[in-house]
Design an enzyme around this catalytic site. Structure first.
Site, short mmCIF file in Angstrom:
data_model
loop_
_atom_site.label_atom_id
_atom_site.label_comp_id
_atom_site.label_asym_id
_atom_site.label_seq_id
_atom_site.Cartn_x
_atom_site.Cartn_y
_atom_site.Cartn_z
N TYR A 100 0.85 -1.20 0.00
CA TYR A 100 0.00 0.00 0.00
C TYR A 100 0.88 1.25 0.00
O TYR A 100 0.68 2.18 -0.79
CB TYR A 100 -0.89 -0.05 1.25
N LYS B 110 1.37 4.27 -2.72
CA LYS B 110 1.09 5.67 -2.37
C LYS B 110 2.26 6.57 -2.78
O LYS B 110 2.06 7.66 -3.30
CB LYS B 110 0.78 5.80 -0.87
C1 AKB Z 1 -4.78 2.36 6.50
O1 AKB Z 1 -4.72 2.13 7.72
O2 AKB Z 1 -4.34 1.59 5.65
C2 AKB Z 1 -5.39 3.67 6.06
C3 AKB Z 1 -4.35 4.74 5.88
C4 AKB Z 1 -3.67 5.31 7.05
O3 AKB Z 1 -4.09 5.13 4.78
N1 AKB Z 1 -6.37 4.10 7.02
#
Ligand code: AKB
Length: 320
Positions: free
Chosen positions: A143, A147
């Site tokens: 993730y 980003k």
């Molecule tokens: C997550 O915990 O993955 C999200 C974020 C902080 O982007 N809430």
């Protein structure tokens, strides 16, 4: 009038953002889309709604053409916890979805694209306290990787093609309308629901875990303030730090105990602890404050009072 497409609109932020956008810009000018037809039912009741998988470029383009879209807000994403279970899915949705959005916006000469980033862009080598705007971006989750890549891509489209792309590094978002799905910061929402329902909560991160968080009214304010900011005032584009509050799980539990003294918490850390440990304790958001006037309104106790009252009402009505 702006013609706005919100992708991933049935999620935690999208579901509330669409309603606010419709108030400001008119229901006929805000098209909500989501992968899941059922999840979009409520949004379809008070405005335009289309089923859309952001990874399908032809469908995305057809919807943009049908409604003459000139602004896209892309909220479709696989968050950190699910992203660690399904890294290829996270890459597909977060990167291929994003490039579809950027390419269609470029081809159609749209006026603006807003793409969310996250505190997940930071990593274990990033300074953890009051994390600066410009700093080390070496995340250890898929993730986070998507980003950082998204921030870089957004800035690339600004520089290379003159497309207006903007984004914020959201902290954990706390809300009482739509539950978050698959994030590491989800405990900060679950705890309130469990406090009302069972007066106790087993948290999946340790009590001294501290993360930046934000209450939904401030999240909507930040998103819309950036959306409406004058492009000429922006020196940054796709990567604004936005702070609001920052607390440990123990501080959160203590805040709840002020309203529910019998509330109890215990801890069973799982793989999400490792993710949380790589994220900052707090962020320096002075660029957002200077470039578009960001200012949060809620602190921990004000949020706790509001959250507990709202969830109690749902509980009393048998909705949860
Ligand atoms: C997550 O915990 O993955 C999200 C974020 C902080 O982007 N809430």
């Amino acid at each position: 009038m702006k013609k706005i497409l919100v992708i991933g609109s049935a999620g935690q932020i999208g579901s509330e953002l669409v309603l606010e956008l419709r108030k400001r810009y008119g229901a006929e000018n805000v098209v909500a889309t989501d992968l899941c037809p059922n999840a979009g039912k409520k949004l379809a009741e008070n405005g335009l709604f289309e089923v859309l998988n952001v990874c399908n470029r032809e469908d995305l383009k057809a919807i943009c053409e049908k409604y003459e879209i000139d602004h896209i807000i892309n909220m479709a994403a696989i968050l950190s916890a699910v992203g660690e279970k399904k890294p290829m899915l996270a890459w597909d949705v977060n990167m291929n979805g994003l490039i579809n959005v950027l390419e269609i916006a470029r081809e159609m000469e749209m006026k603006q694209v807003l793409i969310p980033s996250s505190i997940a862009a930071f990593g274990p080598e990033t300074p953890a306290d009051f994390t600066p705007q410009e700093t080390i971006l070496r995340p250890t989750t898929m993730y986070g990787v998507t980003k950082v890549a998204g921030e870089l891509l957004g800035d690339y489209y600004v520089r290379r093609f003159g497309l207006d792309v903007r984004g914020l590094r959201y902290p954990g978002i706390i809300s009482n309308e739509t539950l978050p799905g698959g994030g590491t910061t989800d405990y900060a929402v679950e705890i309130y629901y469990e406090a009302i329902k069972n007066k106790k909560y087993t948290c999946f991160v340790k009590e001294d875990t501290q993360l930046p968080m934000m209450y939904m009214p401030d999240c909507l304010k930040a998103t819309l303030d950036l959306f409406e900011a004058d492009f000429d005032n922006l020196k940054h584009h796709s990567d604004f730090n936005v702070g609001s509050m920052s607390f440990t799980v123990k501080e959160l539990a203590d805040s709840i105990k002020k309203y529910i003294p019998e509330f109890e918490i215990d801890y069973a850390p799982d793989y999400r602890q490792d993710i949380a440990d790589t994220w900052p304790n707090s962020v320096d958001d002075s660029c957002a404050r200077m470039e578009w006037g960001w200012e949060p309104s809620f602190d921990l106790d004000a949020m706790t009072k509001d959250m507990l009252e709202a969830i109690q009402k749902k509980y009393d009505k048998g909705l949860i």
